[in-house]
Design an enzyme around this catalytic site. Structure first.
Site, PDB file in Angstrom:
ATOM      1  N   HIS A 154       0.852  -1.189   0.000  1.00 61.74           N
ATOM      2  CA  HIS A 154       0.000   0.000   0.000  1.00 61.74           C
ATOM      3  C   HIS A 154       0.883   1.233   0.000  1.00 61.74           C
ATOM      4  O   HIS A 154       1.888   1.294   0.705  1.00 61.74           O
ATOM      5  CB  HIS A 154      -0.901   0.014   1.241  1.00 61.74           C
ATOM      6  CG  HIS A 154      -2.098   0.891   1.075  1.00 61.74           C
ATOM      7  ND1 HIS A 154      -3.311   0.410   0.596  1.00 61.74           N
ATOM      8  CD2 HIS A 154      -2.292   2.208   1.300  1.00 61.74           C
ATOM      9  CE1 HIS A 154      -4.190   1.395   0.547  1.00 61.74           C
ATOM     10  NE2 HIS A 154      -3.592   2.507   0.971  1.00 61.74           N
TER      11      HIS A 154
ATOM     12  N   ASP B  91     -14.045   3.053   6.778  1.00 57.38           N
ATOM     13  CA  ASP B  91     -12.974   3.777   6.081  1.00 57.38           C
ATOM     14  C   ASP B  91     -13.462   4.284   4.733  1.00 57.38           C
ATOM     15  O   ASP B  91     -13.114   5.393   4.322  1.00 57.38           O
ATOM     16  CB  ASP B  91     -11.739   2.889   5.869  1.00 57.38           C
ATOM     17  CG  ASP B  91     -10.689   3.627   5.038  1.00 57.38           C
ATOM     18  OD1 ASP B  91     -10.159   4.636   5.548  1.00 57.38           O
ATOM     19  OD2 ASP B  91     -10.439   3.247   3.887  1.00 57.38           O
TER      20      ASP B  91
ATOM     21  N   ARG C 144     -12.994  12.751   3.864  1.00 59.71           N
ATOM     22  CA  ARG C 144     -11.700  13.443   4.067  1.00 59.71           C
ATOM     23  C   ARG C 144     -11.227  14.069   2.765  1.00 59.71           C
ATOM     24  O   ARG C 144     -10.633  15.142   2.754  1.00 59.71           O
ATOM     25  CB  ARG C 144     -10.648  12.446   4.598  1.00 59.71           C
ATOM     26  CG  ARG C 144     -10.842  12.100   6.067  1.00 59.71           C
ATOM     27  CD  ARG C 144      -9.971  10.935   6.484  1.00 59.71           C
ATOM     28  NE  ARG C 144      -8.572  11.186   6.237  1.00 59.71           N
ATOM     29  CZ  ARG C 144      -7.704  10.258   5.793  1.00 59.71           C
ATOM     30  NH1 ARG C 144      -8.095   9.019   5.553  1.00 59.71           N
ATOM     31  NH2 ARG C 144      -6.454  10.574   5.600  1.00 59.71           N
TER      32      ARG C 144
ATOM     33  N   SER D  70      -6.558   4.717   8.456  1.00 60.60           N
ATOM     34  CA  SER D  70      -7.209   4.386   7.183  1.00 60.60           C
ATOM     35  C   SER D  70      -6.476   3.234   6.501  1.00 60.60           C
ATOM     36  O   SER D  70      -7.080   2.226   6.099  1.00 60.60           O
ATOM     37  CB  SER D  70      -7.214   5.640   6.290  1.00 60.60           C
ATOM     38  OG  SER D  70      -7.489   5.315   4.950  1.00 60.60           O
TER      39      SER D  70
ATOM     40  N   LYS E 287      -7.613  -1.109   6.494  1.00 58.11           N
ATOM     41  CA  LYS E 287      -7.854  -1.859   5.248  1.00 58.11           C
ATOM     42  C   LYS E 287      -6.917  -3.060   5.149  1.00 58.11           C
ATOM     43  O   LYS E 287      -7.309  -4.141   4.732  1.00 58.11           O
ATOM     44  CB  LYS E 287      -7.590  -0.958   4.037  1.00 58.11           C
ATOM     45  CG  LYS E 287      -8.682   0.064   3.781  1.00 58.11           C
ATOM     46  CD  LYS E 287      -8.511   0.692   2.418  1.00 58.11           C
ATOM     47  CE  LYS E 287      -7.472   1.786   2.389  1.00 58.11           C
ATOM     48  NZ  LYS E 287      -7.957   3.100   2.706  1.00 58.11           N
TER      49      LYS E 287
END
Ligand code: URA
Length: 443
Positions: free
Chosen positions: A82, A161, A168, A183, A187
């Site tokens: 990520h 999220d 956001r 966040s 995930k």
């Protein structure tokens, strides 16, 4: 406590208890908190911060706001990756088919664009027919079959999220270390991988502008991962300029294809190889960085990685022919250029503004749920520290709305600094660093 009492408590700088954070996340998930109260709480959290315990509570509450994937049906060590977000940061589209072609299975959940940064799901949707809204069961079955799957956040995976991320994006509450850490880690925890490689970006095109804040974010995420028994490592990488040269949804797919086909090298490939190497080592396919890089390079050169990308596209309903005929990707109709007015060197970029120019062109969102112009984008003709001549093209802009193109040209022109002297970057380097360091945690 009511929603408004919780907002006031955080607004006044007090720490929320585990139960209060759970009540907030429940209110987000079951729609009992309206968007305006959620947004007010996000702004209070952004301004007053969350301590380590609150961040960990927020992460775990968000991770269990929906189902958590059980990847045990997929053989081998499952490794996820990520990025904290950047401009022209297309490493997922390179690293996932590449490591899958090497033999490390990946079931990846990706997001849409956030603020001035792009999102893998938006990019993939520029491939005609590509389905990102697949179920977790479909993603797992696909990964068993072909070694990889990339899915969007479904309603039942970290729904809290999904909602907070979209709010956001349009309420100025993105660049907060605890909100980003919660966040991303929620995930990753829910997505079920055994090990996770994080790419934490820092610089003018990242949410963390400097190494110190990127390091703080990296350490927080790795520590949360350790707390829940996942092996997490963080690569800290530079974002003083866009990672690739093409910025925009279909353009970034095009650049990923070029890298997978061996036509493009440079920073984008370097970061993808670093992430890929860490993924192979965590996946048990290589014992050292040099072994891993050797395997990655052989796999790239053999064409197996680009074939895996085609397989991924076909498996998710997309048109794999885009790989050999990129004109099948959405194409913009209008083109403008930004040229240098004098001789010198490209010394600095407000990289965020290149991402904002993409939003102006319709390639990113100004409002929650905006539809995107997937064909629009920017092409960088010069990178930092390169010499430029008066009249040379610095950036090419592609779009479909002449007024917006004009505004984007103005923004991009102001974002580029041409200096009469050759620039010197951090550590006396003649180019900004691409990889700063790798944090492997405390254990
Ligand atoms: N990526 C995410 O998934 N969340 C953030 O908050 C930032 C980047």
């Amino acid at each position: 406590m009511s929603a408004v009492d919780l907002i006031i408590k955080k607004r006044n700088g007090k720490a929320l208890s585990t139960g209060e954070i759970q009540a907030f996340v429940d209110g987000v998930s079951d729609d009992s908190w309206p968007d305006y109260q959620i947004s007010a709480m996000l702004m209070a959290m952004f301004l007053k911060g969350l301590d380590t315990r609150e961040t960990s509570d927020l992460t775990l509450a968000m991770a269990s706001s929906g189902v958590q994937l059980d990847l045990s049906a997929v053989p081998g060590t499952k490794v996820d990756k990520h990025s904290t977000g950047g401009v022209a940061d297309t490493t997922t589209l390179i690293a996932i088919p590449l490591v899958a072609a090497c033999g490390v299975p990946v079931v990846k959940m990706s997001g849409r664009g956030l603020g001035f940064t792009g999102g893998t799901i938006d990019k993939l949707e520029s491939i005609p027919g590509f389905q990102t809204a697949i179920t977790a069961e479909q993603a797992i079955a696909q990964s068993v079959r072909i070694g990889c799957a990339i899915m969007g956040q479904t309603e039942n995976l970290t729904p809290a999220d999904k909602k907070l991320y979209a709010l956001r994006d349009v309420t100025g509450t993105i660049d907060s270390i605890p909100l980003i850490a919660a966040s991303i880690m929620s995930k990753k925890i829910a997505a079920g991988a055994d090990a996770i490689v994080l790419d934490v970006k820092c610089g003018s095109g990242a949410f963390m502008p400097d190494l110190a804040s990127a390091r703080a974010l990296a350490h927080q995420m790795v520590d949360i991962g350790e707390h829940v028994g996942r092996k997490v490592i963080a690569v800290l990488s530079g974002m003083e300029q866009p990672l690739g040269n093409l910025i925009g949804n279909s353009l970034e797919v095009l650049e990923a294809i070029d890298v997978l086909q061996g036509r493009t090298t440079g920073d984008l490939l370097d970061v993808a190889l670093t992430l890929g190497s860490e993924m192979l080592q965590l996946g048990g396919l290589a014992k050292s960085d040099s072994d891993a890089r050797q395997l990655l390079k052989v796999t790239l050169a053999s064409g197996a990685a680009v074939e895996k990308f085609k397989e991924l596209i076909a498996a998710q309903g997309g048109d794999p022919q885009v790989v050999d005929e990129p004109s099948r990707l959405p194409q913009a109709t209008l083109r403008r250029t930004v040229v240098s007015t004098h001789n010198g060197w490209l010394a600095a970029m407000q990289t965020q503004d290149l991402g904002r120019a993409l939003i102006l062109l319709g390639g990113g969102r100004e409002h929650k749920g905006d539809a995107l112009d997937l064909s629009s984008g920017l092409i960088l003709h010069k990178r930092l520290s390169q010499a430029v001549q008066a009249g040379e093209v610095l950036v090419e802009l592609l779009g479909n709305n002449a007024d917006k193109l004009e505004q984007a040209v103005t923004l991009v022109t102001a974002a580029l600094v041409i200096s009469p002297e050759k620039p010197v970057f951090a550590g006396g380097l003649d180019k900004p660093p691409v990889i700063y360091e790798i944090y492997r945690g405390q254990s």
